[in-house]
Scaffold this motif. Structure first.
Motif, PDB file in Angstrom:
ATOM      1  N   CYS A  24      15.235 -11.721 -16.170  1.00 29.28           N
ATOM      2  CA  CYS A  24      13.868 -11.753 -15.618  1.00 29.28           C
ATOM      3  C   CYS A  24      12.878 -11.192 -16.636  1.00 29.28           C
ATOM      4  CB  CYS A  24      13.785 -10.939 -14.324  1.00 29.28           C
ATOM      5  SG  CYS A  24      14.688 -11.611 -12.925  1.00 29.28           S
ATOM      6  N   ARG A  25      13.251 -10.075 -17.237  1.00 30.52           N
ATOM      7  CA  ARG A  25      12.386  -9.430 -18.234  1.00 30.52           C
ATOM      8  C   ARG A  25      12.191 -10.345 -19.447  1.00 30.52           C
ATOM      9  NH1 ARG A  25      15.125  -5.386 -18.307  1.00 30.52           N
ATOM     10  NH2 ARG A  25      13.970  -4.210 -16.748  1.00 30.52           N
ATOM     11  N   GLU A  26      13.282 -10.940 -19.934  1.00 33.50           N
ATOM     12  CA  GLU A  26      13.189 -11.841 -21.090  1.00 33.50           C
ATOM     13  C   GLU A  26      12.296 -13.040 -20.785  1.00 33.50           C
ATOM     14  OE1 GLU A  26      17.162 -12.878 -22.318  1.00 33.50           O
ATOM     15  OE2 GLU A  26      17.714 -10.761 -22.522  1.00 33.50           O
ATOM     16  N   ALA A  28       9.821 -13.187 -18.592  1.00 32.07           N
ATOM     17  CA  ALA A  28       8.428 -12.729 -18.535  1.00 32.07           C
ATOM     18  C   ALA A  28       7.883 -12.503 -19.946  1.00 32.07           C
ATOM     19  CB  ALA A  28       8.337 -11.456 -17.695  1.00 32.07           C
ATOM     20  N   GLU A  29       8.678 -11.897 -20.810  1.00 35.28           N
ATOM     21  CA  GLU A  29       8.240 -11.656 -22.190  1.00 35.28           C
ATOM     22  C   GLU A  29       8.058 -12.962 -22.954  1.00 35.28           C
ATOM     23  OE1 GLU A  29      11.135  -8.871 -23.665  1.00 35.28           O
ATOM     24  OE2 GLU A  29      10.121  -7.170 -22.688  1.00 35.28           O
ATOM     25  N   TRP A  30       8.937 -13.938 -22.717  1.00 28.89           N
ATOM     26  CA  TRP A  30       8.812 -15.244 -23.374  1.00 28.89           C
ATOM     27  C   TRP A  30       7.518 -15.937 -22.938  1.00 28.89           C
ATOM     28  CZ3 TRP A  30       8.527 -20.341 -21.763  1.00 28.89           C
ATOM     29  CH2 TRP A  30       8.708 -21.299 -22.760  1.00 28.89           C
ATOM     30  N   ASN A  31       7.238 -15.928 -21.627  1.00 26.80           N
ATOM     31  CA  ASN A  31       5.983 -16.518 -21.135  1.00 26.80           C
ATOM     32  C   ASN A  31       4.773 -15.843 -21.758  1.00 26.80           C
ATOM     33  OD1 ASN A  31       6.658 -18.643 -19.479  1.00 26.80           O
ATOM     34  ND2 ASN A  31       6.616 -17.452 -17.605  1.00 26.80           N
ATOM     35  N   LEU A  32       4.812 -14.524 -21.823  1.00 30.88           N
ATOM     36  CA  LEU A  32       3.710 -13.765 -22.404  1.00 30.88           C
ATOM     37  C   LEU A  32       3.503 -14.158 -23.871  1.00 30.88           C
ATOM     38  CD1 LEU A  32       1.652 -11.417 -22.042  1.00 30.88           C
ATOM     39  CD2 LEU A  32       3.477  -9.903 -22.849  1.00 30.88           C
ATOM     40  N   LEU A  58       7.270  -6.458 -17.030  1.00 36.88           N
ATOM     41  CA  LEU A  58       6.511  -6.272 -18.264  1.00 36.88           C
ATOM     42  C   LEU A  58       5.865  -4.894 -18.236  1.00 36.88           C
ATOM     43  CD1 LEU A  58       4.639  -9.681 -18.689  1.00 36.88           C
ATOM     44  CD2 LEU A  58       6.512  -8.798 -20.090  1.00 36.88           C
ATOM     45  N   PRO A  59       6.043  -4.107 -19.285  1.00 39.37           N
ATOM     46  CA  PRO A  59       5.350  -2.812 -19.325  1.00 39.37           C
ATOM     47  C   PRO A  59       3.842  -3.041 -19.256  1.00 39.37           C
ATOM     48  CG  PRO A  59       6.916  -3.022 -21.144  1.00 39.37           C
ATOM     49  CD  PRO A  59       6.832  -4.356 -20.461  1.00 39.37           C
ATOM     50  N   GLU A  60       3.150  -2.129 -18.611  1.00 41.42           N
ATOM     51  CA  GLU A  60       1.709  -2.295 -18.386  1.00 41.42           C
ATOM     52  C   GLU A  60       0.940  -2.584 -19.669  1.00 41.42           C
ATOM     53  OE1 GLU A  60      -1.684  -0.711 -15.503  1.00 41.42           O
ATOM     54  OE2 GLU A  60       0.427  -0.490 -15.117  1.00 41.42           O
ATOM     55  N   MET A  64      -1.198  -8.904 -20.081  1.00 38.65           N
ATOM     56  CA  MET A  64      -2.546  -9.402 -20.235  1.00 38.65           C
ATOM     57  C   MET A  64      -3.019  -9.661 -18.816  1.00 38.65           C
ATOM     58  SD  MET A  64      -1.241 -13.069 -21.787  1.00 38.65           S
ATOM     59  CE  MET A  64      -2.670 -13.435 -22.650  1.00 38.65           C
ATOM     60  N   GLY A  65      -4.092 -10.362 -18.608  1.00 36.56           N
ATOM     61  CA  GLY A  65      -4.530 -10.659 -17.252  1.00 36.56           C
ATOM     62  C   GLY A  65      -3.511 -11.542 -16.551  1.00 36.56           C
ATOM     63  N   LEU A  66      -2.745 -10.983 -15.642  1.00 36.07           N
ATOM     64  CA  LEU A  66      -1.781 -11.751 -14.866  1.00 36.07           C
ATOM     65  C   LEU A  66      -2.375 -11.977 -13.482  1.00 36.07           C
ATOM     66  CD1 LEU A  66       1.531  -9.840 -15.720  1.00 36.07           C
ATOM     67  CD2 LEU A  66       0.567 -11.829 -16.872  1.00 36.07           C
TER      68      LEU A  66
END
Length: 195
Positions: A24-26, A28-32, A58-60, A64-66
């Motif tokens: 899940c974290r990976e 989210a980071e890939w999308n970011l 994702l750490p705060e 970005m604007g989510l």
């Protein structure tokens, strides 16, 4: 996929759970990273679970604007009202959803699902009948549809994409719509949900 489905199904051992959470974290980071590479200043999610898990994993300082898509509509509520959205007389069963999964999988993330009701309230010609939000769409989907049918409602509208997904297979001919779909229909825009 953001991984919400795997979390929802239960993944077995603590090690399996950690692997799913890492995935899940990976994701989210890939999308970011993809959004930043494109020069985006924000990411708009059409699925609240993708939004929940991005906010959760994702750490705060990386966020970005989510945004969850209906929030864009709520931010522009006054502008939408000026367009005078309307439908022929329609009785809508409004199903907010129970929020149990949010509390379970993303307890630190808040989506203001209550605020999305005002998007339906602004539509001329719509009568809203609230359906019990304490009923989980996974466990009580047949009962949710039955209540709407018993009350003679024209459709069920929900702001929750997960509720929409779970209720659709049990709809028995009753249209099930996302909030943004009924708003699009009321504005005469193509793309309103045919379901």
């Amino acid at each position: 996929c953001c991984g919400a489905g795997e979390l929802d199904l239960g993944v077995g051992t603590a090690e399996d759970l950690k692997k799913t959470q890492d995935g899940c974290r990976e994701f989210a980071e890939w999308n970011l990273a993809q959004a930043r590479n494109q020069g985006a200043k924000s990411i708009v999610y059409f699925c609240q679970w993708c939004f929940y898990l991005a906010k959760q994993y994702l750490p705060e300082e990386k966020q970005m604007g989510l945004l969850y898509y209906p929030d864009l509509l709520v931010e522009r509520l006054d502008q939408l009202r000026e367009l005078k959205p309307g439908l022929p007389p329609t009785s809508v069963g409004y199903f907010e959803g129970c929020h149990i999964r949010n509390i379970t999988y993303a307890p630190d993330v808040d989506i203001n699902l209550k605020s999305y009701r005002q998007l339906v309230e602004m539509i001329d010609g719509v009568e809203i009948v609230d359906l019990p939000k304490w009923k989980c769409c996974v466990v009580y989907r047949d009962e949710i549809v039955q209540e709407a049918l018993t009350k003679g409602l024209d459709c069920i509208v929900t702001p929750c994409a997960s509720c929409w997904t779970h209720i659709i297979p049990r709809r028995r001919g009753l249209p099930i719509k996302l909030v943004q779909s009924i708003v699009a229909e009321a504005l005469g825009l193509a793309g309103g949900s045919p379901l």
